[in-house]
Structure formats: structure tokens, C-alpha cells
Write a protein that holds these residues in place. Structure first.
Motif, PDB file in Angstrom:
ATOM      1  N   VAL A   1       2.380   1.448 -11.626  1.00  0.00           N
ATOM      2  CA  VAL A   1       1.362   1.883 -10.661  1.00  0.00           C
ATOM      3  C   VAL A   1       2.010   2.638  -9.503  1.00  0.00           C
ATOM      4  O   VAL A   1       1.506   3.689  -9.046  1.00  0.00           O
ATOM      5  CB  VAL A   1       0.563   0.668 -10.160  1.00  0.00           C
ATOM      6  CG1 VAL A   1      -0.363   1.070  -9.013  1.00  0.00           C
ATOM      7  CG2 VAL A   1      -0.238   0.045 -11.297  1.00  0.00           C
ATOM      8  N   PHE A   2       3.143   2.130  -9.014  1.00  0.00           N
ATOM      9  CA  PHE A   2       3.817   2.797  -7.906  1.00  0.00           C
ATOM     10  C   PHE A   2       4.364   4.163  -8.321  1.00  0.00           C
ATOM     11  O   PHE A   2       4.338   5.112  -7.526  1.00  0.00           O
ATOM     12  CB  PHE A   2       4.938   1.912  -7.361  1.00  0.00           C
ATOM     13  CG  PHE A   2       4.493   0.982  -6.283  1.00  0.00           C
ATOM     14  CD1 PHE A   2       3.419   0.121  -6.480  1.00  0.00           C
ATOM     15  CD2 PHE A   2       5.142   0.954  -5.067  1.00  0.00           C
ATOM     16  CE1 PHE A   2       2.993  -0.734  -5.484  1.00  0.00           C
ATOM     17  CE2 PHE A   2       4.732   0.099  -4.058  1.00  0.00           C
ATOM     18  CZ  PHE A   2       3.650  -0.747  -4.267  1.00  0.00           C
TER      19      PHE A   2
ATOM     20  N   SER B   1       1.314   8.845  -2.775  1.00  0.00           N
ATOM     21  CA  SER B   1       0.237   8.329  -1.922  1.00  0.00           C
ATOM     22  C   SER B   1       0.831   7.732  -0.650  1.00  0.00           C
ATOM     23  O   SER B   1       1.986   7.302  -0.621  1.00  0.00           O
ATOM     24  CB  SER B   1      -0.573   7.275  -2.678  1.00  0.00           C
ATOM     25  OG  SER B   1       0.240   6.170  -3.002  1.00  0.00           O
ATOM     26  N   PRO B   2       0.055   7.708   0.444  1.00  0.00           N
ATOM     27  CA  PRO B   2       0.593   7.191   1.718  1.00  0.00           C
ATOM     28  C   PRO B   2       1.058   5.744   1.658  1.00  0.00           C
ATOM     29  O   PRO B   2       2.037   5.378   2.313  1.00  0.00           O
ATOM     30  CB  PRO B   2      -0.593   7.366   2.677  1.00  0.00           C
ATOM     31  CG  PRO B   2      -1.409   8.462   2.088  1.00  0.00           C
ATOM     32  CD  PRO B   2      -1.274   8.303   0.604  1.00  0.00           C
ATOM     33  N   VAL B   3       0.359   4.892   0.890  1.00  0.00           N
ATOM     34  CA  VAL B   3       0.742   3.469   0.839  1.00  0.00           C
ATOM     35  C   VAL B   3       2.116   3.308   0.213  1.00  0.00           C
ATOM     36  O   VAL B   3       2.944   2.502   0.665  1.00  0.00           O
ATOM     37  CB  VAL B   3      -0.321   2.672   0.055  1.00  0.00           C
ATOM     38  CG1 VAL B   3       0.162   1.245  -0.221  1.00  0.00           C
ATOM     39  CG2 VAL B   3      -1.626   2.641   0.824  1.00  0.00           C
ATOM     40  N   VAL B   4       2.395   4.062  -0.832  1.00  0.00           N
ATOM     41  CA  VAL B   4       3.696   3.957  -1.498  1.00  0.00           C
ATOM     42  C   VAL B   4       4.799   4.599  -0.651  1.00  0.00           C
ATOM     43  O   VAL B   4       5.920   4.078  -0.563  1.00  0.00           O
ATOM     44  CB  VAL B   4       3.639   4.597  -2.894  1.00  0.00           C
ATOM     45  CG1 VAL B   4       5.003   4.559  -3.570  1.00  0.00           C
ATOM     46  CG2 VAL B   4       2.605   3.891  -3.756  1.00  0.00           C
TER      47      VAL B   4
ATOM     48  N   PHE C   1       3.532  -6.905  -3.081  1.00  0.00           N
ATOM     49  CA  PHE C   1       3.006  -5.777  -3.857  1.00  0.00           C
ATOM     50  C   PHE C   1       1.539  -5.918  -4.270  1.00  0.00           C
ATOM     51  O   PHE C   1       0.891  -4.895  -4.495  1.00  0.00           O
ATOM     52  CB  PHE C   1       3.864  -5.568  -5.107  1.00  0.00           C
ATOM     53  CG  PHE C   1       5.257  -5.131  -4.797  1.00  0.00           C
ATOM     54  CD1 PHE C   1       5.523  -3.830  -4.429  1.00  0.00           C
ATOM     55  CD2 PHE C   1       6.308  -6.030  -4.848  1.00  0.00           C
ATOM     56  CE1 PHE C   1       6.808  -3.416  -4.143  1.00  0.00           C
ATOM     57  CE2 PHE C   1       7.603  -5.635  -4.570  1.00  0.00           C
ATOM     58  CZ  PHE C   1       7.854  -4.328  -4.199  1.00  0.00           C
ATOM     59  N   ILE C   2       1.034  -7.117  -4.404  1.00  0.00           N
ATOM     60  CA  ILE C   2      -0.371  -7.259  -4.813  1.00  0.00           C
ATOM     61  C   ILE C   2      -1.322  -6.664  -3.780  1.00  0.00           C
ATOM     62  O   ILE C   2      -2.291  -5.976  -4.154  1.00  0.00           O
ATOM     63  CB  ILE C   2      -0.696  -8.732  -5.103  1.00  0.00           C
ATOM     64  CG1 ILE C   2       0.146  -9.231  -6.284  1.00  0.00           C
ATOM     65  CG2 ILE C   2      -2.170  -8.906  -5.407  1.00  0.00           C
ATOM     66  CD1 ILE C   2      -0.044  -8.440  -7.559  1.00  0.00           C
ATOM     67  N   PRO C   3      -1.132  -6.878  -2.455  1.00  0.00           N
ATOM     68  CA  PRO C   3      -2.032  -6.210  -1.493  1.00  0.00           C
ATOM     69  C   PRO C   3      -1.987  -4.683  -1.594  1.00  0.00           C
ATOM     70  O   PRO C   3      -3.025  -4.017  -1.431  1.00  0.00           O
ATOM     71  CB  PRO C   3      -1.501  -6.702  -0.138  1.00  0.00           C
ATOM     72  CG  PRO C   3      -0.830  -7.997  -0.435  1.00  0.00           C
ATOM     73  CD  PRO C   3      -0.209  -7.815  -1.780  1.00  0.00           C
ATOM     74  N   LYS C   4      -0.811  -4.120  -1.869  1.00  0.00           N
ATOM     75  CA  LYS C   4      -0.729  -2.663  -2.003  1.00  0.00           C
ATOM     76  C   LYS C   4      -1.445  -2.175  -3.256  1.00  0.00           C
ATOM     77  O   LYS C   4      -2.139  -1.147  -3.236  1.00  0.00           O
ATOM     78  CB  LYS C   4       0.738  -2.235  -2.034  1.00  0.00           C
ATOM     79  CG  LYS C   4       1.477  -2.505  -0.733  1.00  0.00           C
ATOM     80  CD  LYS C   4       2.904  -2.013  -0.826  1.00  0.00           C
ATOM     81  CE  LYS C   4       3.638  -2.262   0.467  1.00  0.00           C
ATOM     82  NZ  LYS C   4       5.043  -1.776   0.419  1.00  0.00           N
ATOM     83  N   CYS C   5      -1.265  -2.917  -4.357  1.00  0.00           N
ATOM     84  CA  CYS C   5      -1.985  -2.541  -5.585  1.00  0.00           C
ATOM     85  C   CYS C   5      -3.496  -2.649  -5.397  1.00  0.00           C
ATOM     86  O   CYS C   5      -4.259  -1.877  -5.988  1.00  0.00           O
ATOM     87  CB  CYS C   5      -1.519  -3.417  -6.742  1.00  0.00           C
ATOM     88  SG  CYS C   5       0.170  -3.095  -7.280  1.00  0.00           S
ATOM     89  N   TYR C   6      -3.915  -3.615  -4.591  1.00  0.00           N
ATOM     90  CA  TYR C   6      -5.354  -3.750  -4.314  1.00  0.00           C
ATOM     91  C   TYR C   6      -5.888  -2.500  -3.621  1.00  0.00           C
ATOM     92  O   TYR C   6      -6.973  -1.994  -3.959  1.00  0.00           O
ATOM     93  CB  TYR C   6      -5.580  -4.992  -3.453  1.00  0.00           C
ATOM     94  CG  TYR C   6      -6.990  -5.131  -2.927  1.00  0.00           C
ATOM     95  CD1 TYR C   6      -8.031  -5.568  -3.755  1.00  0.00           C
ATOM     96  CD2 TYR C   6      -7.290  -4.816  -1.597  1.00  0.00           C
ATOM     97  CE1 TYR C   6      -9.321  -5.689  -3.274  1.00  0.00           C
ATOM     98  CE2 TYR C   6      -8.567  -4.942  -1.108  1.00  0.00           C
ATOM     99  CZ  TYR C   6      -9.587  -5.376  -1.955  1.00  0.00           C
ATOM    100  OH  TYR C   6     -10.860  -5.485  -1.470  1.00  0.00           O
TER     101      TYR C   6
ATOM    102  N   ILE D   1      -4.431   0.556  -3.650  1.00  0.00           N
ATOM    103  CA  ILE D   1      -4.256   1.734  -4.508  1.00  0.00           C
ATOM    104  C   ILE D   1      -5.319   1.802  -5.594  1.00  0.00           C
ATOM    105  O   ILE D   1      -5.903   2.865  -5.860  1.00  0.00           O
ATOM    106  CB  ILE D   1      -2.842   1.722  -5.133  1.00  0.00           C
ATOM    107  CG1 ILE D   1      -1.781   1.902  -4.048  1.00  0.00           C
ATOM    108  CG2 ILE D   1      -2.703   2.810  -6.185  1.00  0.00           C
ATOM    109  CD1 ILE D   1      -0.360   1.742  -4.555  1.00  0.00           C
ATOM    110  N   LEU D   2      -5.622   0.668  -6.222  1.00  0.00           N
ATOM    111  CA  LEU D   2      -6.513   0.666  -7.378  1.00  0.00           C
ATOM    112  C   LEU D   2      -7.975   0.433  -7.007  1.00  0.00           C
ATOM    113  O   LEU D   2      -8.866   1.045  -7.608  1.00  0.00           O
ATOM    114  CB  LEU D   2      -6.060  -0.412  -8.374  1.00  0.00           C
ATOM    115  CG  LEU D   2      -4.641  -0.231  -8.942  1.00  0.00           C
ATOM    116  CD1 LEU D   2      -4.293  -1.394  -9.862  1.00  0.00           C
ATOM    117  CD2 LEU D   2      -4.513   1.098  -9.683  1.00  0.00           C
TER     118      LEU D   2
END
Length: 416
Positions: A136-137, A143-146, A356-361, A363-364
Motif C-alpha cells: 500500500v505504501f 501521497s502526503p501521508v506517506v 501503520f494501521i492509522p495511516k492505511c486507514y 490512505i484507503l
């Protein structure tokens, strides 16, 4: 004449009866005496001790008086009235009735056992989850979050977490020379890489908010090479410790015959306990230092800052390994290996889920927050909150509200 004959017969009969009684009495006495000489009389104090028991003399009682005591664990008595129990060989254990010895069976935490199978499934799941997050990353790398928190360190951290989950599989199965050498050293090195990556990410965030001028020297520490150097130096020290451990007193397979009486536990002996605890102590010191830095930086602006997630994940990591130490020393046999595997998987899950789970939340599931406009908006909101806090602390409480309004360039509302 006839009466005299009758009297004579009666006298003879009386004499015969008396002789018969004497013969019967003598016969019975002879039988009794014969029985006393042919049979050993039983003790009137104690009954005979059965197999599995030994005789214990009674204090202050005659020699023939004793008590029957069952044989303890690891001893047996295969005959009656044994004075003491016998020791079983090291490869055997005493039966439940303590009248014989049975062969011990070799055990270890195998993949086929329910517990080993479940731990292996959890390890594979966490490794697959780390690879999925890495995918995903990589897909959203621009993307700004990554990009906000050092992409290269995030990739390295995810790879190390994948290896952390997979290294738990080395603790399952029958120990051998190769697995004993790789178990603790692989665990120590990959976890050091993971924790040092978290430390580098935390230092990057802290130093980024300390840069106030374009020519500030701190900017040199924000380069990707500086973060990589932190990981390499910290991990290299752990590699040196593990190298000394393997060169001086490496781990080796051992047969534990004390933990479980009926089994022989095949396990890895750590070799030098001093170096082993030095390795764990270095990792613990690194984890506590990383948690302290992340905790002190938790108040930085939330939009560009992940230190709160880093603090929470390192808190879970430290809590797991703090609980691990007493459990590891109190566990015996296969439970020792199970406790270590559980600690490895729990700490891996804490780092992976907390960071990483909050970031994936976002992003997705919340792509509208993964934009530069959202980040600028959040940064402005953060600055407004900081200015309001400054106003509350700088303006005295006795100042009228209308003065506070004019002093900050705002028109007062309509009079009531």
C-alpha cells in the motif's frame, strides 16, 4: 450274672472313651506345635508393605513395627517390604503406582501441536500484513501521508517487522545446532533494526520542528543519509554483541530432564547467560530511549507528526517485554518457548498496528484527508489553536473581554 456282665462292659466303654479323649487332645497339641514350627507368625504391629511402598520404622516402637510410606517421584519399589525405594535411571520415570520405571519421551514445541500451529498461523498473518502494508505504501508513495514521515524509514521498518514475525518460526520444531544459533541472534538483530528505525523516525520529526532558519545546521540531520546512519550504527552495535556471543559461548541444543518428570524437553541452551542478557539489555535500553524521545515529542503539531502513534506503539512494545521477563523465568519446559514466541508476536503487532494501521486507514478509507490541501488546513487549525492558547496565558484574567477583542484586531459584537 447278666447284671455283672453289663457293669463290666460299661467300665470298659468308659476306659475306651477316656483313652480316645487323650488321643484327640495329644493330636491337637501336636498339630498346633507343628504349625508353629512350619509357618512364620505375622507381626501384630504392622501389615506387610505392598510394592510401591517402603518400610519406615516407628519411633519408640519394637523393631517389627513400621509404617508403609509411598515412594516419591523418580523412585520405585518393585517388591514387598522393601526397606527403601530405588532411584529410576535418568532416561526413565516412576509409574503412577511407583512399582516400576517407564521410559521418558522427548518433547518440544512442534508445528503439529495446536499451540504451535496457532502461533505459526499468527506469525504468517503478521508477516503477510506487513507485506500488504508495504505494498500500500509503495502504491501511494507520492501521497502526503506517506511522504510526511520519511518513506525510506517506513519501508525499512515494514521489512524489519516482517522479519520479526517470521523469526518466531525459528522457535518452533525440534531444536538443532543451526536453529539454536539463529534463534536469539536473528531475533535480537531484526528487532534492533525495527526499534532503531522508530528512533530515527522520531528524531526526524523532532529535529524538523526545531529548524527555524534556512541555514540552520540541524538541517543536515534531516537528510535521508542521517536517518540511515542512525539505523546502521545502532544495529551494528547489536551485531557486534551477537558476534561475540557466537564466538565465545554460542547456544546449543540441550536435554532438560528436570522441568517435566515424565518427559525430556529438547530445548536450546543459551550458552553464556551474561552475553544473552547484555543483548536483551541493549535492546531494552534502546526501546526505553526511543519511547522517551517519542513521549517528549508527542505535543508537536498533529498534521505532520506521527509521534503520538510512535509513543503508543513503543509503550506497547515496552509493556510486552517488561511482562516477558518474569514469565520467562517462571515458565518451564515448552512453556518457555511459547512465552518468548508470544512476546515476539505481540510486540510486532504493537509496532505494526500502532504506527501503520492509522495511516492505511487514511490512505484507503479517507482519501480526502490524504491531500496537500487537507494538510495545510490542518496546519492552519493547529496554528490557531496554539495562538488561542498563547492568548489565554498572556492576557490577564481581569482584562475586560472587549479589550481582548480589540487587542487582537477583531471588532466587538453588538451590544446586548
Amino acid at each position: 450274672m447278666s447284671s455283672e456282665l453289663d457293669m463290666e462292659c460299661i467300665k470298659q466303654l468308659q476306659v475306651c472313651g477316656e483313652l480316645q479323649r487323650k488321643k484327640l487332645k495329644a493330636r491337637s497339641i501336636k498339630e498346633i506345635m507343628t504349625g508353629l514350627w512350619t509357618f512364620v507368625p505375622s507381626s501384630v504391629c504392622s501389615e506387610s508393605c505392598l510394592p510401591g511402598f517402603s518400610q519406615v520404622p516407628r519411633l519408640g516402637a519394637p523393631y517389627c513395627c513400621f509404617d508403609c510410606r509411598p515412594c516419591p517421584e523418580g523412585q520405585f519399589a518393585d517388591q514387598r517390604d522393601m526397606k527403601s525405594c530405588l532411584l529410576c535411571p535418568k532416561e526413565q520415570y516412576s509409574s503412577h503406582t511407583r512399582d516400576r520405571c517407564l521410559p521418558r519421551t522427548e518433547i518440544f514445541l512442534a508445528f503439529e501441536e495446536p499451540l504451535g500451529f496457532m502461533l505459526a498461523l499468527v506469525a504468517l498473518f503478521l508477516a503477510g500484513l506487513a507485506v500488504l502494508v508495504l505494498g500500500v505504501f509503495l502504491k501511494h508513495r507520492d501521497s502526503p501521508v506517506v511522504r510526511a514521515n520519511n518513506r525510506s524509514l517506513s519501508y525499512l521498518l515494514l521489512l524489519s517487522l516482517c522479519l520479526c514475525a517470521l523469526c518466531a518460526l525459528l522457535f518452533l520444531g525440534q531444536p538443532s545446532v543451526s536453529t539454536c544459533l539463529l534463534r536469539q541472534t536473528t531475533f535480537a538483530v531484526v528487532f534492533t533494526v525495527a526499534v532503531s528505525s522508530v528512533l530515527a523516525k522520531t528524531l526526524t520529526v523532532v529535529l524538523a520542528f526545531r529548524v527555524t532558519r534556512p541555514g540552520d545546521r540541524i538541517r543536515v540531520c534531516l537528510s535521508p543519509g542521517a536517518s540511515t546512519s542512525v539505523v546502521l550504527i545502532v544495529s551494528f552495535m547489536q551485531v557486534v554483541l551477537c558476534g561475540v556471543w557466537l564466538a565465545t559461548s554460542p547456544p546449543f541444543p540441550d536435554r532438560d530432564m528436570v522441568s517435566e518428570p515424565q518427559h525430556i524437553v529438547i530445548q536450546c541452551q543459551e550458552g553464556s547467560g551474561t552475553i544473552f542478557f547484555c543483548v536483551l539489555g541493549y535492546l531494552g535500553f534502546l526501546a526505553v530511549g526511543t519511547f522517551s524521545v517519542a513521549f517528549l515529542a508527542r505535543g508537536l503539531p498533529d498534521v505532520f507528526n506521527e509521534t503520538k502513534f510512535l509513543t503508543f506503539s513503543m509503550l506497547l512494545f515496552c509493556s510486552v517485554w517488561t511482562a516477558f521477563l518474569p514469565l520467562y523465568h517462571s515458565a518451564r519446559g515448552k512453556s518457555t518457548v511459547a512465552v518468548e514466541i508470544f512476546s515476539i508476536l505481540a510486540s510486532t503487532a504493537g509496532l505494526l498496528g500502532g504506527i501503520f494501521i492509522p495511516k492505511c486507514y487514511i490512505i484507503l478509507l479517507k482519501p480526502e484527508r490524504n491531500t496537500a490541501a487537507w494538510l495545510r488546513q490542518g496546519h492552519q487549525a493547529q496554528q490557531e489553536r496554539q495562538s488561542e492558547m498563547l492568548q489565554r496565558w498572556c492576557v490577564p484574567r481581569s482584562t475586560p473581554q472587549i479589550f481582548m477583542t480589540y487587542s487582537f484586531g477583531k471588532s466587538p459584537g453588538p451590544p446586548l
